[in-house]
Scaffold this active site. Sequence first.
Site, mmCIF file in Angstrom:
data_model
loop_
_atom_site.group_PDB
_atom_site.id
_atom_site.type_symbol
_atom_site.label_atom_id
_atom_site.label_comp_id
_atom_site.label_asym_id
_atom_site.label_seq_id
_atom_site.Cartn_x
_atom_site.Cartn_y
_atom_site.Cartn_z
ATOM 1 N N HIS A 106 0.848 -1.194 0.000
ATOM 2 C CA HIS A 106 0.000 0.000 0.000
ATOM 3 C C HIS A 106 0.878 1.236 0.000
ATOM 4 C CE1 HIS A 106 -3.019 2.891 0.749
ATOM 5 N NE2 HIS A 106 -2.687 3.101 2.004
ATOM 6 N N HIS A 108 0.706 5.828 -0.943
ATOM 7 C CA HIS A 108 0.000 7.018 -1.415
ATOM 8 C C HIS A 108 0.888 7.689 -2.457
ATOM 9 C CE1 HIS A 108 -1.952 7.290 2.878
ATOM 10 N NE2 HIS A 108 -2.430 6.284 2.169
ATOM 11 N N ASP A 131 2.089 -4.785 -20.602
ATOM 12 C CA ASP A 131 2.959 -5.842 -20.060
ATOM 13 C C ASP A 131 2.604 -6.167 -18.613
ATOM 14 O OD1 ASP A 131 4.458 -5.882 -22.393
ATOM 15 O OD2 ASP A 131 6.129 -4.710 -21.557
ATOM 16 N N HIS A 171 -7.900 7.824 -1.962
ATOM 17 C CA HIS A 171 -7.005 7.270 -0.959
ATOM 18 C C HIS A 171 -5.605 6.994 -1.522
ATOM 19 C CE1 HIS A 171 -6.348 4.000 2.354
ATOM 20 N NE2 HIS A 171 -5.320 4.802 2.191
ATOM 21 N N TYR A 225 8.481 -13.599 -18.374
ATOM 22 C CA TYR A 225 8.997 -13.264 -17.046
ATOM 23 C C TYR A 225 8.388 -14.122 -15.942
ATOM 24 C CZ TYR A 225 11.391 -9.427 -19.228
ATOM 25 O OH TYR A 225 12.219 -8.700 -20.015
HETATM 26 ZN ZN ZN Z 1 -3.413 4.700 3.045
#
Ligand code: ZN
Length: 228
Positions: A106, A108, A131, A171, A225
Amino acid sequence: MTNGGLTGTISDSVARIRQEVCRLHEQLTRWELVTWTSGNVSARVPGADLMVIKPSGVSYDDLTPESMVVTTLDGDVVDGNHSPSSDTDAHAYVYRHMPQVNGVVHTHSPYATAWAARDEAIPCVLTAMADEFGGEIPVGPFALIGGDDIGKGIVATLEGHRSPAVLMRNHGVFTIGASAKAAVKAAVMCEDVARTVHIARAGGPLVPIEPQHIDALYERYQGVYGQR
Ligand SMILES: [Zn+2]
């Protein structure tokens, strides 16, 4: 480092995953995906219903393998001296509902989050996007932190989608991978293409890639890959 009640091969796996997750956080700062303590990496512990995640509120410079937190896939702490990331519930929900996922990230990161702030998917206009993402990078729903709402939004958006990245509205970015490293790579690539497509659109209309060309690029890249 404590190992709580963890024994045998699980204890060895946890020690290895603690190191891996700690080290991968260096990539978040290296690629300028995070500000202060705002992003996190987690990994599933193979062979156990456990995950390893960043401690809450600890500076990236101060992270050590020992400071990583081991939780159940319900987000309950099993081992560690810190509280887990405030995003633990979202990571745990993804592991519970997407068994093929072994890593979650996660951030930002600014360009990608700017698309999320506009509730706008990033269109597939670069071969590098075909890709890695196999199409556009989708937007997920608005969700408040705490409980399962963010996790539900991530899973609902990414299930049946080739993209390993979702822009959660207003977010930021969540990415998934068959490994934690793959999820980190997706987070790095997401920010890279978010920036390039932003710059491109400032100069004029975007030119889409034909769907059959997206399919061909995606299949070649994933085959060569072997990321998933
Ligand atoms: Zn966050």
